[in-house]
Motif scaffolding. Structure first.
Motif, PDB file in Angstrom:
ATOM      1  N   TYR A 132       0.834  -1.209   0.000  1.00 15.47           N
ATOM      2  CA  TYR A 132       0.000   0.000   0.000  1.00 15.47           C
ATOM      3  C   TYR A 132       0.869   1.261   0.000  1.00 15.47           C
ATOM      4  N   GLN A 136       2.128   3.974  -3.324  1.00 18.34           N
ATOM      5  CA  GLN A 136       2.000   5.445  -3.253  1.00 18.34           C
ATOM      6  C   GLN A 136       3.341   6.114  -3.536  1.00 18.34           C
ATOM      7  N   ASP A 231      -6.369   1.977  -9.792  1.00 20.17           N
ATOM      8  CA  ASP A 231      -6.468   1.783  -8.341  1.00 20.17           C
ATOM      9  C   ASP A 231      -6.888   3.062  -7.641  1.00 20.17           C
ATOM     10  N   ASP A 232      -7.378   2.886  -6.424  1.00 21.49           N
ATOM     11  CA  ASP A 232      -7.601   4.002  -5.508  1.00 21.49           C
ATOM     12  C   ASP A 232      -6.446   3.978  -4.517  1.00 21.49           C
ATOM     13  N   TYR A 234      -4.928   6.013  -2.632  1.00 29.17           N
ATOM     14  CA  TYR A 234      -5.005   6.722  -1.354  1.00 29.17           C
ATOM     15  C   TYR A 234      -6.287   6.391  -0.578  1.00 29.17           C
ATOM     16  N   ASN A 235      -7.076   5.425  -1.067  1.00 35.84           N
ATOM     17  CA  ASN A 235      -8.284   4.978  -0.384  1.00 35.84           C
ATOM     18  C   ASN A 235      -9.218   6.153  -0.075  1.00 35.84           C
ATOM     19  N   GLN A 236      -9.464   6.988  -1.088  1.00 38.80           N
ATOM     20  CA  GLN A 236     -10.283   8.180  -0.906  1.00 38.80           C
ATOM     21  C   GLN A 236     -11.777   7.914  -1.085  1.00 38.80           C
ATOM     22  N   SER A 238     -13.585   5.852   0.492  1.00 36.75           N
ATOM     23  CA  SER A 238     -14.201   5.741   1.817  1.00 36.75           C
ATOM     24  C   SER A 238     -14.476   7.102   2.422  1.00 36.75           C
ATOM     25  N   ARG A 246     -16.999  11.060  -6.986  1.00 33.42           N
ATOM     26  CA  ARG A 246     -15.847  10.271  -7.370  1.00 33.42           C
ATOM     27  C   ARG A 246     -14.709  11.132  -7.949  1.00 33.42           C
ATOM     28  N   TYR A 250     -10.906  11.321  -6.399  1.00 31.50           N
ATOM     29  CA  TYR A 250      -9.715  10.973  -7.159  1.00 31.50           C
ATOM     30  C   TYR A 250      -8.934  12.203  -7.611  1.00 31.50           C
ATOM     31  N   GLN A 253      -5.140  11.919  -7.181  1.00 33.65           N
ATOM     32  CA  GLN A 253      -4.651  10.915  -8.122  1.00 33.65           C
ATOM     33  C   GLN A 253      -4.733  11.428  -9.559  1.00 33.65           C
ATOM     34  N   SER A 547     -11.722   8.661  13.303  1.00 33.76           N
ATOM     35  CA  SER A 547     -12.125   8.550  11.899  1.00 33.76           C
ATOM     36  C   SER A 547     -12.864   9.794  11.426  1.00 33.76           C
TER      37      SER A 547
END
Length: 1168
Positions: A132, A136, A231-232, A234-236, A238, A246, A250, A253, A547
């Motif tokens: 992961y 990056q 891919d996502d 940076y897990n954005q 969530s 969307r 992104y 990215q 969170s």
């Protein structure tokens, strides 16, 4: 093992490399504002002056040829030396920054090669991309290199950076160049001009050809593009769960993908499916990209040369899609602006609401930021956002604006309310998280206590029951006790399981209240409700975690507007001007902007790099500069009000007399005017209070204090106003028929500054600052900077310009060849006292013109008293410093001229050698002196050329002006600072005595060497100049070469003797004047000039000239005594000149008497 673990060599190497890339970007941005103006060659004057020494890469084709051209031309050589002396330090930094780009990509290639070779155990390119963090960092490494190339070409135009590199290469010696593995040729190949020019169409093949100058492995580039595309990383998603968000999720990215695509131009040109996938995923509703710290580009223009990219973007910029997206954003703008305004209002947001409705609040914040991001980027002016030269970009922007129809104010309202809401939410979240453990225990204890009370209430023994009128129930008693034990035993660290059990307990308690009919007992009902409420609060507190704070931090990022935010500065300033209290609300906007600092600092902090402080300080400083620019409207408004106060106090309000008759009291009361004055002062106080309400604010690593902000702003505006007064008023032109407006101009400046100062001092209580102290400090800074500017123009590198002072003084356009008002003032004083048109009378200390009326041109004491009154002590001391610089230039010019004559005139050197031999010893008499000296003067006529005479007279003129300036400073310090004056005088005498003792008694080793160059001596020297305790006639301006020092007394003798027929001594005036006004020679000024030149020589050579002149006089007297007993005019004039010269050189009277015949020692002249 984690990829970023400290013992993971592969991860740490890559992390440090990416951190270095972020540091390089910060350094490039920092240095962009420090490029010397001359290297841009934007003006015709710069091109003509420096075009021959500031060369581009064409220099490397034949460096010897260009170096020879520069060395053969004295003008070019002087300019080349000036560039080296002034800019070598900053040139080294520029080259280090450029070199670091090449070193960065070289290290990136080396790292990739090591990965391929298996240097890092258990690591490969595929393994790193599978991790992961590794994925990056691998993407960021390529992205940062692309950003470096784009920033360099954007901030340093091609020709400019070529000149910077060539200048460094030429002027940096081998010992100054860093010992690195990077060759200058490699840096030049990478950073040579791309042909891109601001305002012109970009060249063909740009920037893909630029990106190919250092080839990177193709498989690495393809892997980066593949992961960014699919891919996502940076897990954005969530953080932005809604499908319509969307493109915002992104966005980071997408910016990386935009830059990295230039490393694979074939994808942009021909891979239709890949580009279609990219556009559908990243750019379905947006086409303006912020790719690094607010640097933006318009994809309509950027992708126009690439067929696949242009075709894929077609649907995004279709009229229907643009209108649909713009209409949606317009609706959201009004909706969420109102909602955020309500939530931001006082009392609308409480802890209970935040805990119970955190998801809904975060949704509002998310919608506000998504809307704000789209509108800020797509409504920005094209000259800021990119695409200003492309018609299609203009038409699409017009479509957006026609659909939205929002003003800059409405967009700023959304920003303001969203920032306020985010600030309140973050403060509440932080408070909850900080107090979470304590409050959880408190609510748990409360719930357990209520459970136990209910258990006892349903017990069998009534006496033990705390709640009456409740029938005993053993089962409920047992259930409440068991539930209390379960509640006390809950593991609060397991938030999800605990929350589920708490919800079940609340449900069970509600059933107990419903099915067991507790309404008959108010106490039991209340206890159950309190228990339920405590459990609910406990459940909400357990659910509260980091969170929510992480989501809030992510969605509130405003780094995309780091540069575009400046377009809202007029809106902010207008609102502050209308309502100073708005500063409190703007604080939230400033804090929201500071969130953009996390992006460039993330990897630097993770790598624990030493650059973290430098980079954070730079970006924090940029933000602080913007904040000061916004808040500068407050000092500007204050000073506009101050203008009205100045007008009232200087023109309308009458000065109260010491004694006032009561029948005139009404006349002096002037109630309407005083009411207006109070109203203006109150307005000034309101503005100052508005800044105070902002409170201390931490911006990055810089803490902003409102009082300091106000003071800095006031100082800046004060300097701007005062510099405007001096710049516009101290402009001189000769009067018709002769004369000058100097005194009138100085009087006008004195009147304006005095009124301004008194009014500024008057409002100091309303702003809570020491206004008079600020006035003197800033006036001194302004004058010192102006004087240094002109001194540096006269003697490059001698003024010691201070960056902190020069940056705080506004740069005003020059009105003539002089750099500032100080230079114009001193030039005018020199002009009106020119010895070619005036005569200096020492008895009067004044200059008179050479016309038949002999009108007074300038009185030295009155002139410099007026300068002191107008510009304070700093102005007069500055004028004295400038006069000293002019004197230094004149002495150097004289030295150069004499050396040139001695080398070019073939007959002059033998003549000087013959003269030295013939006049040795000095006590010997010269036979037939009239003929002999006439022969010498005719053979050495070059020594008395008009240029040399004018140069010596100019030196004397400048010294006389300095004498008057020092005398005025001395008088002022004695009257206004007597204790300081005496202290400085005593300290100076003590230091001089220490120097004499040390040099006269070298064997005394216990005494420390009182070096004149130490810190105490330097500071004392400056203070002595300000106090007028200097002796200009004793000052050594420059060191003479030994060969020149030996012959210069005889050279000056030829000059003085040749001028004797043009001079006459006037006993009534006590001065040596010109025999005819047309001759234009002032004997007194000439004598002072000669004395100053002699002071630059060693004492043995300096005292040789009076002996030579005495020898000339004695020889004339002895020769003339054979025919007459009376001394002729030339002898009297020469004797008067010698006596004056001896006084100026402080030669004892006894020594003068020994040199002259006895009957001539009675001739006397006036003192200086």
């Amino acid at each position: 093992m984690a990829f970023l673990a400290e013992n993971n060599a592969c991860g740490q190497t890559l992390l440090k490399l990416v951190a270095r890339g972020s540091s390089i970007n910060a350094e490039l941005t920092r240095l962009a504002s420090a490029v010397p103006k001359i290297f841009r060659l934007e003006t015709k004057s710069d091109q003509q002056k420096y075009g021959g020494v500031l060369l581009d890469f064409g220099f490397f084709q034949n460096p010897d040829h260009y170096n020879k051209i520069i060395e053969k031309s004295k003008v070019l050589l002087d300019q080349d030396n000036e560039v080296r002396e002034r800019h070598m330090a900053v040139l080294s930094r520029f080259y280090a920054a450029f070199e670091s780009i090449h070193r960065y990509v070289a290290q990136l290639k080396s790292f990739l090669q090591d990965l391929s070779d298996g240097t890092f155990l258990h690591s490969s390119i595929d393994a790193v991309f599978a991790d992961y963090d590794g994925k990056q960092l691998m993407c960021e490494a390529l992205y940062l290199y692309g950003v470096q190339l784009l920033l360099v070409d954007r901030m340093y135009p091609g020709c400019t950076r070529e000149r910077l590199i060539v200048a460094y290469y030429r002027h940096a010696g081998l010992n100054q160049r860093p010992a690195t593995d990077t060759n200058v040729d490699d840096v030049c190949r990478l950073l040579r001009s791309t042909g891109l020019r601001v305002g012109d169409k970009r060249p063909n093949g740009y920037p893909e050809d630029y990106f190919r100058r250092m080839e990177l492995p193709t498989d690495y580039v393809e892997k980066v593009l593949g992961h960014l595309r699919t891919d996502d990383i940076y897990n954005q998603v969530s953080v932005y769960p809604a499908p319509e968000h969307r493109s915002t999720a992104y966005s980071t990215q997408a910016a990386m993908l935009y830059v990295c695509l230039y490393f694979s131009a074939s994808t942009l040109h021909s891979q239709q499916h890949s580009m279609r996938e990219i556009v559908d995923r990243f750019f379905p509703d947006n086409w303006v990209v912020s790719y690094y710290m607010g640097v933006t580009t318009n994809l309509i223009e950027a992708w126009d040369p690439y067929k696949a990219a242009k075709d894929a973007l077609t649907y995004t910029v279709e009229v229907s899609n643009v209108k649909r997206t713009a209409t949606l954003m317009n609706t959201k703008l009004h909706t969420y602006s109102e909602e955020s305004c309500y939530l931001e209002s006082e009392g609308a947001l409480t802890e209970v609401k935040v805990l119970s409705s955190s998801d809904a609040l975060l949704r509002v914040v998310r919608e506000c930021n998504v809307t704000l991001r789209w509108l800020v980027l797509h409504c920005a002016q094209l000259n800021r956002a990119g695409g200003s030269l492309f018609k299609r970009c203009n038409s699409v922007r017009e479509q957006v604006l026609s659909c939205i129809q929002c003003t800059t104010d409405s967009l700023f309202d959304l920003l303001l309310h969203a920032a306020g809401l985010e600030l309140k939410l973050s403060l509440i979240f932080k408070k909850i998280l900080q107090e979470k453990d304590e409050r959880v225990r408190e609510q748990q204890d409360t719930a357990c206590q209520r459970m136990l009370e209910l258990s006892e209430a349903f017990g069998v023994e009534a006496s033990s029951r705390p709640l009456t009128r409740v029938r005993p129930n053993a089962r409920l008693q047992q259930w409440f006790r068991v539930t209390a034990d379960q509640l006390a035993a809950l593991d609060l660290e397991e938030a999800q399981a605990t929350s589920r059990k708490l919800v079940q307990m609340v449900h069970a308690l509600n059933q107990v209240k419903e099915y067991h009919d507790l309404s008959s007992s108010g106490g039991a009902t209340q206890a159950v409700e309190e228990c339920v409420e405590a459990l609910r609060r406990l459940e909400r507190l357990c659910s509260a975690g980091d969170s929510s704070m992480a989501v809030l931090t992510t969605v509130t990022d405003l780094s995309y507007a780091w540069l575009l935010i400046d377009q809202y500065t007029p809106v902010m300033q207008r609102r502050i001007k209308e309502e100073p209290g708005q500063v409190v609300h703007l604080r939230s906007v400033f804090l929201k902007l500071s969130s953009g600092l996390e992006l460039p600092l993330l990897r630097i902090t993770q790598a624990r790099s030493q650059d973290v402080l430098s980079v954070s300080s730079f970006y924090s400083g940029q933000l602080v500069t913007f904040i000061k620019k916004v808040l500068q409207i407050i000092p500007e408004t204050m000073f506009r009000l101050l203008d009205s106060i100045v007008e009232l106090q200087t023109h309308e309000l009458l000065a109260l007399p010491t004694r006032l008759d009561k029948d005139k009291m009404r006349d002096f009361a002037q109630l309407p005017q005083r009411y207006k004055l109070c109203e203006l002062c109150h307005s000034v106080g309101v503005l100052a209070a508005g800044v105070e309400r902002m409170g201390d604010t931490l911006v990055g690593v810089v803490e902003l204090q409102p009082r300091q902000l106000l003071e800095d702003g006031i100082r800046k505006e004060l300097v701007r106003r005062v510099s405007s007064i001096t710049h516009s008023n101290l402009v001189f032109s000769p009067k018709k028929g002769g004369g000058s407006f100097l005194l009138e101009k100085l009087a006008a400046v004195e009147h304006l500054l005095d009124g301004f100062r008194s009014s500024f001092e008057y409002i100091q209580d309303y702003i809570g600052l020491y206004a008079l102290k600020m006035w003197h400090e800033e006036l001194t800074k302004l004058i010192s900077s102006s004087v240094d500017q002109d001194c540096d123009q006269l003697l490059p590198g001698s003024a010691g310009l201070r960056s902190d002072v020069s940056l705080s003084v506004p740069l005003l356009p020059p009105l003539d060849t002089h750099g500032s008002f100080a230079g114009r003032l001193v030039a005018e004083i020199i002009r009106i006292t020119d010895p070619r048109t005036t005569t200096y009378v020492m008895v009067r200390g004044a200059w008179f013109d050479n016309t038949k009326h002999h009108a007074e041109v300038a009185d030295g004491a009155a002139l410099f008293a007026r300068v002191l009154d107008a510009l304070s002590v700093a102005g007069l001391a500055g004028a004295d410093k400038l006069l000293a610089c002019h004197a230094t230039v004149a002495i150097k010019e004289l030295t150069t001229s004499v050396q040139r004559l001695c080398s070019s005139e073939c007959a002059l050197q033998p003549l000087l050698a013959c003269l030295i031999d013939s006049t040795t010893p000095h006590t010997a008499l010269i036979n037939d002196p009239e003929r002999q000296y006439s022969v010498w003067c005719s053979r050495g006529s070059a020594a008395s050329s008009p240029a040399l005479v004018s140069c010596v007279e100019r030196i004397g003129q400048l010294q006389l002006l300095r004498l008057h300036a020092s005398a005025r400073l001395n008088s002022a310090s004695m009257f206004e600072a007597a204790h300081l004056h005496e202290t400085l005088q005593t300290l100076n005498l003590s230091l001089l005595e220490d120097m004499r003792h040390y040099h006269n008694c070298p064997e005394d080793a216990q005494r420390k060497d009182p070096d004149p160059g130490n810190e105490v001596s330097c500071q004392l020297s400056s203070l002595l100049q300000w106090a007028g305790l200097t002796e200009p006639l004793q000052q050594v301006y420059t060191q003479m070469p030994p060969d020149l020092a030996r012959v210069l007394p005889h050279f000056l003798l030829l000059l003085v003797v040749s001028l004797m027929p043009k001079l006459r001594y006037k006993p009534k005036l006590g001065s040596i004047v010109s025999a005819r006004s047309s001759d234009g020679v002032d004997g007194s000024v000439l004598c002072v000039g000669v004395a100053t030149v002699l002071r630059q020589l060693p004492s043995t050579h300096a005292h040789a000239f009076p002996a030579l002149l005495a020898q000339y006089i004695s020889s004339l007297v002895h020769h003339q005594s054979k025919s007459s007993d009376t001394a002729n005019t030339e002898v009297v004039t020469s004797t008067a000149l010698l006596q004056l010269l001896c006084r100026l050189l402080q030669i004892p009277r006894q020594q003068l008497t020994a040199l002259l015949p006895a009957h001539l020692s009675t001739v006397s002249t006036a003192g200086t």
